[in-house]
Design a protein around this motif. Sequence first.
Motif, PDB file in Angstrom:
ATOM      1  N   ILE A  47       0.698  -1.086   0.021  1.00  0.00           N
ATOM      2  CA  ILE A  47       0.044  -0.068   0.138  1.00  0.00           C
ATOM      3  C   ILE A  47       0.910   1.247   0.046  1.00  0.00           C
ATOM      4  O   ILE A  47       1.606   1.525   1.108  1.00  0.00           O
ATOM      5  N   GLU A  48       0.923   2.072  -1.302  1.00  0.00           N
ATOM      6  CA  GLU A  48       1.803   3.108  -1.340  1.00  0.00           C
ATOM      7  C   GLU A  48       0.859   4.299  -0.475  1.00  0.00           C
ATOM      8  O   GLU A  48      -0.045   4.297  -0.033  1.00  0.00           O
ATOM      9  N   ARG A  49       2.043   5.391  -0.284  1.00  0.00           N
ATOM     10  CA  ARG A  49       1.427   6.455   0.709  1.00  0.00           C
ATOM     11  C   ARG A  49      -0.017   7.182  -0.096  1.00  0.00           C
ATOM     12  O   ARG A  49      -0.557   7.607   0.640  1.00  0.00           O
ATOM     13  N   GLU A  50       0.181   7.161  -1.289  1.00  0.00           N
ATOM     14  CA  GLU A  50      -0.748   7.959  -2.098  1.00  0.00           C
ATOM     15  C   GLU A  50      -1.995   7.209  -2.197  1.00  0.00           C
ATOM     16  O   GLU A  50      -3.232   7.809  -2.297  1.00  0.00           O
ATOM     17  N   LYS A  51      -2.128   5.960  -1.767  1.00  0.00           N
ATOM     18  CA  LYS A  51      -3.310   5.039  -1.637  1.00  0.00           C
ATOM     19  C   LYS A  51      -4.075   4.867  -0.314  1.00  0.00           C
ATOM     20  O   LYS A  51      -5.252   4.728  -0.291  1.00  0.00           O
ATOM     21  N   LEU A  52      -3.273   5.568   0.468  1.00  0.00           N
ATOM     22  CA  LEU A  52      -3.787   5.406   1.857  1.00  0.00           C
ATOM     23  C   LEU A  52      -4.851   6.559   2.161  1.00  0.00           C
ATOM     24  O   LEU A  52      -4.346   7.749   1.814  1.00  0.00           O
ATOM     25  N   LYS A  53      -5.917   6.652   2.588  1.00  0.00           N
ATOM     26  CA  LYS A  53      -7.027   7.541   3.037  1.00  0.00           C
ATOM     27  C   LYS A  53      -7.276   7.563   4.496  1.00  0.00           C
ATOM     28  O   LYS A  53      -7.051   6.280   5.098  1.00  0.00           O
ATOM     29  N   LEU A  54      -7.558   8.601   5.066  1.00  0.00           N
ATOM     30  CA  LEU A  54      -8.138   8.740   6.388  1.00  0.00           C
ATOM     31  C   LEU A  54      -9.375   8.014   6.427  1.00  0.00           C
ATOM     32  O   LEU A  54     -10.322   8.285   5.846  1.00  0.00           O
ATOM     33  N   SER A  55      -9.632   7.094   7.521  1.00  0.00           N
ATOM     34  CA  SER A  55     -10.729   6.644   7.805  1.00  0.00           C
ATOM     35  C   SER A  55     -11.531   7.434   9.021  1.00  0.00           C
ATOM     36  O   SER A  55     -11.024   7.751   9.807  1.00  0.00           O
ATOM     37  N   ASP A  56     -12.942   7.722   8.699  1.00  0.00           N
ATOM     38  CA  ASP A  56     -13.774   8.457   9.451  1.00  0.00           C
ATOM     39  C   ASP A  56     -14.347   7.317  10.749  1.00  0.00           C
ATOM     40  O   ASP A  56     -14.874   7.747  11.700  1.00  0.00           O
ATOM     41  N   ASN A  57     -13.903   6.069  10.574  1.00  0.00           N
ATOM     42  CA  ASN A  57     -14.287   5.082  11.521  1.00  0.00           C
ATOM     43  C   ASN A  57     -12.894   5.060  12.734  1.00  0.00           C
ATOM     44  O   ASN A  57     -12.021   4.314  12.136  1.00  0.00           O
ATOM     45  N   PHE A  58     -13.123   5.448  13.625  1.00  0.00           N
ATOM     46  CA  PHE A  58     -12.093   5.314  14.765  1.00  0.00           C
ATOM     47  C   PHE A  58     -12.328   5.332  16.216  1.00  0.00           C
ATOM     48  O   PHE A  58     -13.446   5.767  16.444  1.00  0.00           O
ATOM     49  N   TYR A  59     -11.358   5.029  17.050  1.00  0.00           N
ATOM     50  CA  TYR A  59     -11.624   5.016  18.359  1.00  0.00           C
ATOM     51  C   TYR A  59     -10.291   5.487  19.046  1.00  0.00           C
ATOM     52  O   TYR A  59      -9.342   5.487  18.681  1.00  0.00           O
ATOM     53  N   TYR A  60     -10.673   5.901  20.585  1.00  0.00           N
ATOM     54  CA  TYR A  60      -9.337   6.163  21.173  1.00  0.00           C
ATOM     55  C   TYR A  60      -8.866   4.960  21.741  1.00  0.00           C
ATOM     56  O   TYR A  60      -9.383   4.311  22.762  1.00  0.00           O
ATOM     57  N   GLY A  61      -7.826   4.751  21.441  1.00  0.00           N
ATOM     58  CA  GLY A  61      -7.133   3.533  22.177  1.00  0.00           C
ATOM     59  C   GLY A  61      -6.182   3.758  23.136  1.00  0.00           C
ATOM     60  O   GLY A  61      -6.203   5.029  23.785  1.00  0.00           O
ATOM     61  N   ALA A  62      -5.527   2.852  24.017  1.00  0.00           N
ATOM     62  CA  ALA A  62      -4.518   2.947  25.024  1.00  0.00           C
ATOM     63  C   ALA A  62      -3.575   3.720  24.720  1.00  0.00           C
ATOM     64  O   ALA A  62      -2.943   4.725  25.572  1.00  0.00           O
ATOM     65  N   ASN A  63      -2.819   3.732  23.326  1.00  0.00           N
ATOM     66  CA  ASN A  63      -1.653   4.690  22.832  1.00  0.00           C
ATOM     67  C   ASN A  63      -1.732   5.619  21.934  1.00  0.00           C
ATOM     68  O   ASN A  63      -1.076   6.488  21.758  1.00  0.00           O
ATOM     69  N   GLY A  64      -3.137   5.473  21.248  1.00  0.00           N
ATOM     70  CA  GLY A  64      -3.272   6.646  20.250  1.00  0.00           C
ATOM     71  C   GLY A  64      -4.585   6.347  19.668  1.00  0.00           C
ATOM     72  O   GLY A  64      -5.388   5.508  20.075  1.00  0.00           O
ATOM     73  N   ILE A  65      -4.940   7.102  18.618  1.00  0.00           N
ATOM     74  CA  ILE A  65      -6.428   7.097  17.838  1.00  0.00           C
ATOM     75  C   ILE A  65      -6.151   5.743  16.885  1.00  0.00           C
ATOM     76  O   ILE A  65      -5.235   5.809  16.477  1.00  0.00           O
ATOM     77  N   VAL A  66      -7.221   4.849  17.005  1.00  0.00           N
ATOM     78  CA  VAL A  66      -7.049   3.982  16.054  1.00  0.00           C
ATOM     79  C   VAL A  66      -8.029   4.028  14.943  1.00  0.00           C
ATOM     80  O   VAL A  66      -9.301   4.396  15.163  1.00  0.00           O
ATOM     81  N   PHE A  67      -7.494   4.223  13.884  1.00  0.00           N
ATOM     82  CA  PHE A  67      -8.213   4.406  12.571  1.00  0.00           C
ATOM     83  C   PHE A  67      -8.419   2.776  12.159  1.00  0.00           C
ATOM     84  O   PHE A  67      -7.730   1.898  11.581  1.00  0.00           O
ATOM     85  N   VAL A  68      -9.859   2.465  11.713  1.00  0.00           N
ATOM     86  CA  VAL A  68     -10.508   1.290  11.399  1.00  0.00           C
ATOM     87  C   VAL A  68     -10.921   1.296   9.864  1.00  0.00           C
ATOM     88  O   VAL A  68     -11.683   2.101   9.627  1.00  0.00           O
TER      89      VAL A  68
END
Length: 258
Positions: free
Chosen positions: A196-217
Amino acid sequence: MNQQWLWAVSVSFAALVMTGCQERAAPQAEQAVTTKQEKAESIALIQAKVVPVKLSKPEACDADGCMQYDIQTVKTNLNWIDDYFIERIKKADPIAFSTAPNQKINTAEGANPNLSQSSTYVRFIGQQYDRATFAIQTYNYSSGAAHGMYHQEFVNFDLKNQKRLALQDIVVKGAEQQVLDALYDSNSLWLDQHSIEREKLKLSDNFYYGANGIVFVYPLYELASYAEGMTELTLPYVALTKLIKAEYLPSLPHYSTP
Protein backbone atom coordinates in the motif's frame (compact mmCIF):
# COMPACT_ATOMS: atom_id res chain seq x y z
CA MET A 1 -32.54 59.64 79.29
CA ASN A 2 -32.22 56.03 80.43
CA GLN A 3 -34.88 54.90 77.96
CA GLN A 4 -33.20 56.78 75.07
CA TRP A 5 -29.86 55.24 75.99
CA LEU A 6 -31.33 51.72 76.10
CA TRP A 7 -33.05 52.25 72.73
CA ALA A 8 -29.77 53.35 71.11
CA VAL A 9 -27.92 50.30 72.48
CA SER A 10 -30.63 47.95 71.21
CA VAL A 11 -30.49 49.42 67.69
CA SER A 12 -26.67 49.19 67.59
CA PHE A 13 -26.72 45.56 68.76
CA ALA A 14 -29.32 44.61 66.13
CA ALA A 15 -27.22 46.20 63.40
CA LEU A 16 -24.18 44.21 64.51
CA VAL A 17 -26.16 40.95 64.49
CA MET A 18 -27.51 41.59 60.97
CA THR A 19 -24.05 42.48 59.70
CA GLY A 20 -22.64 39.26 61.13
CA CYS A 21 -25.37 37.18 59.50
CA GLN A 22 -24.74 38.47 55.99
CA GLU A 23 -23.05 35.89 53.72
CA ARG A 24 -19.57 36.90 52.69
CA ALA A 25 -18.65 36.74 49.00
CA ALA A 26 -16.50 33.71 48.22
CA PRO A 27 -12.95 34.49 47.12
CA GLN A 28 -12.38 34.24 43.38
CA ALA A 29 -10.13 31.21 43.81
CA GLU A 30 -12.87 29.33 45.68
CA GLN A 31 -15.44 30.27 43.02
CA ALA A 32 -13.13 28.96 40.28
CA VAL A 33 -12.72 25.62 42.06
CA THR A 34 -16.48 25.33 42.55
CA THR A 35 -17.09 26.01 38.86
CA LYS A 36 -14.63 23.28 37.84
CA GLN A 37 -16.25 20.84 40.26
CA GLU A 38 -19.71 21.64 38.90
CA LYS A 39 -18.51 21.04 35.33
CA ALA A 40 -16.91 17.74 36.33
CA GLU A 41 -20.08 16.61 38.10
CA SER A 42 -22.16 17.53 35.05
CA ILE A 43 -20.40 14.82 32.99
CA ALA A 44 -22.41 11.68 33.62
CA LEU A 45 -20.68 8.39 34.32
CA ILE A 46 -22.24 6.13 31.70
CA GLN A 47 -24.06 3.01 32.78
CA ALA A 48 -25.01 0.72 29.91
CA LYS A 49 -26.44 -2.71 29.30
CA VAL A 50 -27.32 -4.56 26.10
CA VAL A 51 -31.04 -5.11 25.51
CA PRO A 52 -32.99 -6.74 22.65
CA VAL A 53 -34.95 -4.50 20.30
CA LYS A 54 -38.62 -5.35 19.87
CA LEU A 55 -39.21 -5.96 16.17
CA SER A 56 -42.44 -5.99 14.20
CA LYS A 57 -40.87 -8.52 11.84
CA PRO A 58 -38.12 -10.66 13.39
CA GLU A 59 -38.50 -12.66 10.19
CA ALA A 60 -39.47 -10.80 7.00
CA CYS A 61 -40.49 -12.89 4.00
CA ASP A 62 -41.21 -12.32 0.33
CA ALA A 63 -41.73 -14.72 -2.56
CA ASP A 64 -38.02 -15.62 -2.74
CA GLY A 65 -37.46 -16.39 0.93
CA CYS A 66 -37.00 -14.91 4.38
CA MET A 67 -34.60 -12.66 6.24
CA GLN A 68 -34.15 -13.33 9.96
CA TYR A 69 -33.25 -10.32 12.12
CA ASP A 70 -31.46 -10.24 15.46
CA ILE A 71 -31.07 -6.67 16.74
CA GLN A 72 -29.78 -5.60 20.14
CA THR A 73 -28.97 -2.11 21.34
CA VAL A 74 -27.82 -0.41 24.55
CA LYS A 75 -29.88 1.00 27.37
CA THR A 76 -27.95 3.74 29.16
CA ASN A 77 -28.63 6.48 31.68
CA LEU A 78 -28.52 9.05 28.83
CA ASN A 79 -31.68 9.09 26.73
CA TRP A 80 -30.13 11.02 23.85
CA ILE A 81 -27.58 8.25 23.32
CA ASP A 82 -30.29 5.56 23.37
CA ASP A 83 -32.35 7.56 20.86
CA TYR A 84 -29.36 7.95 18.56
CA PHE A 85 -28.84 4.21 18.21
CA ILE A 86 -32.52 3.36 17.83
CA GLU A 87 -32.83 5.89 15.00
CA ARG A 88 -29.72 4.45 13.32
CA ILE A 89 -31.08 0.91 13.59
CA LYS A 90 -34.51 1.80 12.19
CA LYS A 91 -32.96 3.58 9.20
CA ALA A 92 -30.63 0.64 8.50
CA ASP A 93 -33.30 -2.10 8.71
CA PRO A 94 -36.74 -0.52 8.14
CA ILE A 95 -38.28 -3.83 7.04
CA ALA A 96 -37.75 -5.30 10.51
CA PHE A 97 -39.99 -2.54 11.90
CA SER A 98 -42.60 -2.66 9.15
CA THR A 99 -46.18 -3.59 10.03
CA ALA A 100 -46.98 -4.78 6.50
CA PRO A 101 -47.79 -8.52 6.39
CA ASN A 102 -45.23 -10.94 5.02
CA GLN A 103 -45.63 -12.21 1.48
CA LYS A 104 -46.20 -15.88 0.78
CA ILE A 105 -43.05 -17.83 -0.01
CA ASN A 106 -42.92 -19.53 -3.39
CA THR A 107 -43.27 -23.22 -2.59
CA ALA A 108 -43.78 -24.42 -6.16
CA GLU A 109 -41.92 -27.52 -7.25
CA GLY A 110 -38.31 -26.66 -8.03
CA ALA A 111 -38.38 -23.45 -6.01
CA ASN A 112 -35.57 -23.04 -3.50
CA PRO A 113 -36.62 -20.44 -0.89
CA ASN A 114 -33.74 -18.42 0.52
CA LEU A 115 -33.05 -18.01 4.23
CA SER A 116 -30.79 -15.06 4.99
CA GLN A 117 -29.64 -13.57 8.29
CA SER A 118 -28.99 -10.06 9.54
CA SER A 119 -27.74 -9.13 13.00
CA THR A 120 -26.92 -5.80 14.64
CA TYR A 121 -25.39 -5.42 18.08
CA VAL A 122 -24.58 -2.17 19.88
CA ARG A 123 -22.23 -2.22 22.86
CA PHE A 124 -20.52 0.26 25.17
CA ILE A 125 -16.71 0.35 24.84
CA GLY A 126 -15.58 2.91 27.39
CA GLN A 127 -15.48 6.49 28.63
CA GLN A 128 -12.66 9.00 28.99
CA TYR A 129 -14.08 11.91 31.02
CA ASP A 130 -16.29 13.77 28.52
CA ARG A 131 -15.83 11.32 25.60
CA ALA A 132 -17.55 7.96 25.28
CA THR A 133 -17.11 5.24 22.67
CA PHE A 134 -19.65 2.66 21.50
CA ALA A 135 -19.49 0.06 18.74
CA ILE A 136 -22.10 -1.07 16.23
CA GLN A 137 -21.41 -4.63 15.06
CA THR A 138 -23.29 -5.88 12.01
CA TYR A 139 -23.33 -9.21 10.23
CA ASN A 140 -25.21 -10.11 7.05
CA TYR A 141 -25.42 -13.46 5.35
CA SER A 142 -27.26 -13.84 2.05
CA SER A 143 -28.47 -17.33 1.25
CA GLY A 144 -26.08 -19.07 -1.10
CA ALA A 145 -23.11 -16.76 -0.43
CA ALA A 146 -19.69 -18.22 0.31
CA HIS A 147 -19.57 -16.36 3.63
CA GLY A 148 -21.24 -13.55 5.50
CA MET A 149 -20.05 -9.94 5.65
CA TYR A 150 -19.38 -8.23 8.95
CA HIS A 151 -18.50 -4.70 9.95
CA GLN A 152 -17.73 -2.83 13.15
CA GLU A 153 -18.33 0.90 13.36
CA PHE A 154 -17.10 2.90 16.33
CA VAL A 155 -19.23 5.81 17.51
CA ASN A 156 -17.58 8.50 19.64
CA PHE A 157 -19.68 10.98 21.60
CA ASP A 158 -18.88 14.40 23.03
CA LEU A 159 -20.83 14.11 26.29
CA LYS A 160 -20.45 17.78 27.16
CA ASN A 161 -22.05 18.98 23.92
CA GLN A 162 -24.21 15.87 23.40
CA LYS A 163 -23.13 15.11 19.85
CA ARG A 164 -21.38 12.46 17.83
CA LEU A 165 -17.77 13.22 16.96
CA ALA A 166 -16.72 12.90 13.33
CA LEU A 167 -13.05 13.00 12.36
CA GLN A 168 -13.44 16.54 11.03
CA ASP A 169 -14.65 17.64 14.47
CA ILE A 170 -11.44 16.65 16.26
CA VAL A 171 -8.73 17.38 13.67
CA VAL A 172 -7.22 20.87 13.59
CA LYS A 173 -8.49 22.67 10.50
CA GLY A 174 -6.16 22.13 7.55
CA ALA A 175 -4.16 19.38 9.28
CA GLU A 176 -5.77 16.38 7.56
CA GLN A 177 -2.79 15.72 5.26
CA GLN A 178 -0.37 15.92 8.19
CA VAL A 179 -2.48 13.39 10.09
CA LEU A 180 -2.49 11.09 7.07
CA ASP A 181 1.29 11.36 6.64
CA ALA A 182 1.85 10.67 10.34
CA LEU A 183 -0.49 7.67 10.16
CA TYR A 184 1.44 6.22 7.21
CA ASP A 185 4.80 6.78 8.90
CA SER A 186 3.60 5.12 12.11
CA ASN A 187 2.40 2.02 10.22
CA SER A 188 4.83 1.99 7.29
CA LEU A 189 6.12 -1.54 7.92
CA TRP A 190 2.66 -3.15 7.77
CA LEU A 191 1.56 -0.96 4.85
CA ASP A 192 4.70 -1.78 2.89
CA GLN A 193 4.17 -5.51 3.50
CA HIS A 194 0.69 -5.14 1.96
CA SER A 195 1.97 -3.10 -1.00
CA ILE A 196 0.00 0.00 0.00
CA GLU A 197 1.70 3.14 -1.23
CA ARG A 198 1.43 6.45 0.58
CA GLU A 199 -0.82 7.91 -2.14
CA LYS A 200 -3.32 5.06 -1.80
CA LEU A 201 -3.93 5.41 1.93
CA LYS A 202 -6.94 7.50 2.97
CA LEU A 203 -8.08 8.64 6.40
CA SER A 204 -10.93 6.59 7.79
CA ASP A 205 -13.77 8.30 9.63
CA ASN A 206 -14.20 5.07 11.61
CA PHE A 207 -11.94 5.55 14.64
CA TYR A 208 -11.73 5.14 18.39
CA TYR A 209 -9.49 6.24 21.24
CA GLY A 210 -7.08 3.41 22.04
CA ALA A 211 -4.68 2.99 24.95
CA ASN A 212 -1.71 4.51 23.08
CA GLY A 213 -3.28 6.49 20.26
CA ILE A 214 -6.22 7.04 17.96
CA VAL A 215 -7.04 3.84 16.06
CA PHE A 216 -8.29 4.19 12.47
CA VAL A 217 -10.42 1.24 11.34
CA TYR A 218 -10.86 0.15 7.70
CA PRO A 219 -13.57 -2.09 6.18
CA LEU A 220 -13.04 -5.61 4.93
CA TYR A 221 -11.07 -5.81 1.68
CA GLU A 222 -10.05 -2.13 1.69
CA LEU A 223 -6.48 -2.70 2.89
CA ALA A 224 -6.25 -6.45 3.43
CA SER A 225 -7.90 -9.76 2.62
CA TYR A 226 -11.11 -11.06 4.18
CA ALA A 227 -9.10 -13.58 6.19
CA GLU A 228 -7.12 -10.76 7.83
CA GLY A 229 -10.30 -9.00 8.89
CA MET A 230 -10.81 -5.29 9.37
CA THR A 231 -7.55 -3.34 9.44
CA GLU A 232 -6.68 -1.14 12.40
CA LEU A 233 -3.90 1.47 12.14
CA THR A 234 -2.80 3.28 15.30
CA LEU A 235 -1.51 6.84 15.36
CA PRO A 236 0.25 7.51 18.73
CA TYR A 237 -1.02 10.41 20.81
CA VAL A 238 2.49 11.88 21.01
CA ALA A 239 2.35 12.47 17.24
CA LEU A 240 -1.02 14.22 17.49
CA THR A 241 -0.39 16.99 19.99
CA LYS A 242 -0.54 19.70 17.32
CA LEU A 243 -2.88 17.92 14.90
CA ILE A 244 -5.88 17.16 17.13
CA LYS A 245 -7.80 19.87 18.96
CA ALA A 246 -6.65 20.05 22.58
CA GLU A 247 -10.13 19.41 23.98
CA TYR A 248 -10.29 16.10 22.12
CA LEU A 249 -6.91 14.76 23.19
CA PRO A 250 -6.64 12.68 26.37
CA SER A 251 -4.60 14.08 29.23
CA LEU A 252 -1.07 12.76 28.75
CA PRO A 253 1.78 12.54 31.29
CA HIS A 254 4.73 14.88 30.89
CA TYR A 255 7.92 12.84 31.00
CA SER A 256 11.01 14.54 32.41
CA THR A 257 14.10 14.42 30.20
CA PRO A 258 17.30 13.04 31.75
